[in-house]
Design an enzyme around this catalytic site. Structure first.
Site, PDB file in Angstrom:
ATOM      1  N   TYR A   1       0.827  -1.222   0.000  1.00  0.00           N
ATOM      2  CA  TYR A   1       0.000   0.000   0.000  1.00  0.00           C
ATOM      3  C   TYR A   1       0.857   1.266   0.000  1.00  0.00           C
ATOM      4  CZ  TYR A   1      -3.962  -3.056   0.418  1.00  0.00           C
ATOM      5  OH  TYR A   1      -4.890  -4.032   0.145  1.00  0.00           O
TER       6      TYR A   1
ATOM      7  N   HIS B   1     -14.607   1.676  -0.224  1.00  0.00           N
ATOM      8  CA  HIS B   1     -13.516   0.743   0.083  1.00  0.00           C
ATOM      9  C   HIS B   1     -12.322   1.437   0.734  1.00  0.00           C
ATOM     10  CE1 HIS B   1     -15.005  -2.448  -3.064  1.00  0.00           C
ATOM     11  NE2 HIS B   1     -15.733  -2.422  -1.967  1.00  0.00           N
TER      12      HIS B   1
ATOM     13  N   SER C   1     -16.045  -4.274 -12.812  1.00  0.00           N
ATOM     14  CA  SER C   1     -16.314  -5.598 -13.377  1.00  0.00           C
ATOM     15  C   SER C   1     -17.559  -6.257 -12.785  1.00  0.00           C
ATOM     16  CB  SER C   1     -15.105  -6.511 -13.148  1.00  0.00           C
ATOM     17  OG  SER C   1     -14.894  -6.666 -11.754  1.00  0.00           O
TER      18      SER C   1
ATOM     19  N   GLU D   1     -16.114  -3.280 -21.451  1.00  0.00           N
ATOM     20  CA  GLU D   1     -16.769  -4.496 -21.952  1.00  0.00           C
ATOM     21  C   GLU D   1     -17.989  -4.741 -21.068  1.00  0.00           C
ATOM     22  OE1 GLU D   1     -13.458  -7.022 -21.202  1.00  0.00           O
ATOM     23  OE2 GLU D   1     -13.816  -6.965 -19.047  1.00  0.00           O
TER      24      GLU D   1
ATOM     25  N   GLN E   1     -15.437   2.707  -5.558  1.00  0.00           N
ATOM     26  CA  GLN E   1     -14.721   1.576  -4.946  1.00  0.00           C
ATOM     27  C   GLN E   1     -13.221   1.862  -4.961  1.00  0.00           C
ATOM     28  OE1 GLN E   1     -16.538  -2.379  -6.534  1.00  0.00           O
ATOM     29  NE2 GLN E   1     -17.020  -0.812  -8.040  1.00  0.00           N
TER      30      GLN E   1
ATOM     31  N   ASN F   1     -18.813   0.878 -19.564  1.00  0.00           N
ATOM     32  CA  ASN F   1     -17.654   0.026 -19.271  1.00  0.00           C
ATOM     33  C   ASN F   1     -16.982  -0.415 -20.566  1.00  0.00           C
ATOM     34  OD1 ASN F   1     -16.409  -1.079 -16.837  1.00  0.00           O
ATOM     35  ND2 ASN F   1     -16.785  -3.092 -17.730  1.00  0.00           N
TER      36      ASN F   1
HETATM   37  P1  OAD Z   1     -11.826  -4.639 -11.795  1.00  0.00           P
HETATM   38  O1  OAD Z   1     -10.375  -4.683 -12.157  1.00  0.00           O
HETATM   39  O2  OAD Z   1     -12.443  -5.882 -11.272  1.00  0.00           O
HETATM   40  O3  OAD Z   1     -12.677  -4.189 -13.070  1.00  0.00           O
HETATM   41  C1  OAD Z   1     -12.326  -3.078 -13.850  1.00  0.00           C
HETATM   42  C2  OAD Z   1     -13.345  -2.937 -14.976  1.00  0.00           C
HETATM   43  O4  OAD Z   1     -13.023  -1.754 -15.690  1.00  0.00           O
HETATM   44  C3  OAD Z   1     -13.338  -4.100 -15.996  1.00  0.00           C
HETATM   45  O5  OAD Z   1     -14.667  -4.517 -16.255  1.00  0.00           O
HETATM   46  C4  OAD Z   1     -12.696  -3.480 -17.241  1.00  0.00           C
HETATM   47  O6  OAD Z   1     -13.239  -3.990 -18.453  1.00  0.00           O
HETATM   48  C5  OAD Z   1     -13.077  -2.015 -17.076  1.00  0.00           C
HETATM   49  N1  OAD Z   1     -12.140  -1.083 -17.731  1.00  0.00           N
HETATM   50  C6  OAD Z   1     -10.812  -1.188 -17.904  1.00  0.00           C
HETATM   51  N2  OAD Z   1     -10.307  -0.114 -18.529  1.00  0.00           N
HETATM   52  C7  OAD Z   1     -11.358   0.712 -18.766  1.00  0.00           C
HETATM   53  C8  OAD Z   1     -11.505   1.988 -19.402  1.00  0.00           C
HETATM   54  N3  OAD Z   1     -10.467   2.642 -19.908  1.00  0.00           N
HETATM   55  N4  OAD Z   1     -12.753   2.518 -19.477  1.00  0.00           N
HETATM   56  C9  OAD Z   1     -13.830   1.868 -18.962  1.00  0.00           C
HETATM   57  N5  OAD Z   1     -13.750   0.665 -18.372  1.00  0.00           N
HETATM   58  C10 OAD Z   1     -12.540   0.093 -18.261  1.00  0.00           C
HETATM   59  O7  OAD Z   1     -12.001  -3.404 -10.778  1.00  0.00           O
HETATM   60  P2  OAD Z   1     -13.234  -3.080  -9.812  1.00  0.00           P
HETATM   61  O8  OAD Z   1     -14.508  -3.507 -10.421  1.00  0.00           O
HETATM   62  O9  OAD Z   1     -13.098  -1.664  -9.397  1.00  0.00           O
HETATM   63  O10 OAD Z   1     -11.616  -4.058  -3.750  1.00  0.00           O
HETATM   64  O11 OAD Z   1     -12.899  -4.009  -8.597  1.00  0.00           O
HETATM   65  C11 OAD Z   1     -13.750  -3.989  -7.474  1.00  0.00           C
HETATM   66  C12 OAD Z   1     -12.962  -4.219  -6.211  1.00  0.00           C
HETATM   67  O12 OAD Z   1     -12.186  -5.403  -6.344  1.00  0.00           O
HETATM   68  C13 OAD Z   1     -11.930  -3.156  -5.908  1.00  0.00           C
HETATM   69  O13 OAD Z   1     -12.464  -2.020  -5.263  1.00  0.00           O
HETATM   70  C14 OAD Z   1     -10.985  -3.873  -5.023  1.00  0.00           C
HETATM   71  C15 OAD Z   1     -10.875  -5.180  -5.765  1.00  0.00           C
HETATM   72  O14 OAD Z   1     -10.555  -6.304  -5.022  1.00  0.00           O
HETATM   73  C16 OAD Z   1     -10.911  -3.964  -2.628  1.00  0.00           C
HETATM   74  O15 OAD Z   1      -9.709  -3.771  -2.634  1.00  0.00           O
HETATM   75  C17 OAD Z   1     -11.737  -4.112  -1.403  1.00  0.00           C
END
Ligand code: OAD
Length: 235
Positions: free
Chosen positions: A56, A109, A177, A203, A91, A201
């Site tokens: 971190y 988060h 995601s 995708e 998040q 998003n």
């Molecule tokens: P993810 O890495 O799971 O998902 C990121 C999403 O963003 C994916 O669906 C990608 O397709 C999309 N993406 C990537 N680049 C992009 C762009 N330029 N424009 C639009 N979309 C794009 O991340 P989170 O969903 O944020 O939790 O993950 C949720 C939580 O999981 C986080 O807060 C973290 C992690 O474990 C904790 O640390 C508690």
């Protein structure tokens, strides 16, 4: 669209991707480089606190070097111009929404620029490394940990989030995601509570099925376009 008054926006790592911050689950993402169990659970921290603090500390240092992108800027513009209720639930643990100028932001988060005292539970604004075990400014104990919600811990301010979801006319999910609950469940709840739901998003997400509408593309392009649309209905 003219009857929209109250909006909840949920953001995830995808909104900060174009600023140069790694997402978690994309190819080469953080969870390919590190084991979740090691760096994002209370058990991992108890086992090897130095490894977790280093992880971190490096992320805190890295956010200093990046800047908000057009998606963060567009949401800040929405925040400044929208007269109804608005809550940007993120998040993300970076501070890019705030640095773009958004005010109505809730970090469910936690935040990299905050430290949580494991002894007295106080949260302190924090920009320095934690690896050398600095004392808590509140109680003096050397018990500061990253103020980040780990797996198995309760996200912040769920009551406030649900109060906003209950009165939302529109729920918009950006760059997430849909893999992590409770945030992944917001779309379903918002929809059942009567809101229109929109996904922006790269995708289709895991919960894409629940959205009334899903637009695919880069946040830096989709978000400014959507903000222009929504602000035009107010004016
Ligand atoms: P993810 O890495 O799971 O998902 C990121 C999403 O963003 C994916 O669906 C990608 O397709 C999309 N993406 C990537 N680049 C992009 C762009 N330029 N424009 C639009 N979309 C794009 O991340 P989170 O969903 O944020 O939790 O993950 C949720 C939580 O999981 C986080 O807060 C973290 C992690 O474990 C904790 O640390 C508690």
């Amino acid at each position: 669209m003219n009857d929209i008054r109250n909006i909840v926006v949920l953001t995830g790592a995808g909104i900060s991707a174009e600023s140069g911050i790694d997402t978690f689950r994309d190819a080469g993402g953080l969870w390919e480089q590190h084991r979740v169990e090691d760096v994002a659970t209370p058990e991992g921290f108890a086992r090897d606190p130095e490894l977790v603090q280093r992880f971190y500390d490096a992320r805190r240092e890295a956010v200093r070097t990046v800047t908000p992108n057009p998606a963060h800027e567009a949401l800040a513009r929405l925040d400044a111009g929208w007269e109804g209720h608005l809550l940007i639930v993120t998040q993300n643990v970076d501070d890019l929404h705030e640095r773009a100028g958004a005010k109505r932001v809730l970090h469910m988060h936690g935040e990299l620029l905050s430290a949580l005292c494991a002894k007295c539970q106080a949260r302190h604004a924090w920009s320095e490394p934690l690896i050398d075990r600095p004392a808590c400014p509140g109680c003096g104990e050397q018990a500061l940990r990253p103020d980040v919600v780990w797996f198995g811990e309760m996200p912040y301010e769920m009551d406030r989030i649900y109060a906003e979801l209950r009165r939302a006319d529109l729920f918009v999910s950006i760059g997430t995601s849909g893999a992590v609950y409770p945030a992944a469940g917001f779309v379903r709840d918002a929809r059942e509570l009567g809101a229109r739901t929109l996904e922006l998003n790269l995708e289709r997400s895991e919960g894409s099925y629940w959205f009334h509408e899903s637009r695919q593309g880069r946040a830096g392009e989709l978000v400014p376009r959507w903000v222009d649309e929504i602000l035009s209905i107010e004016g």
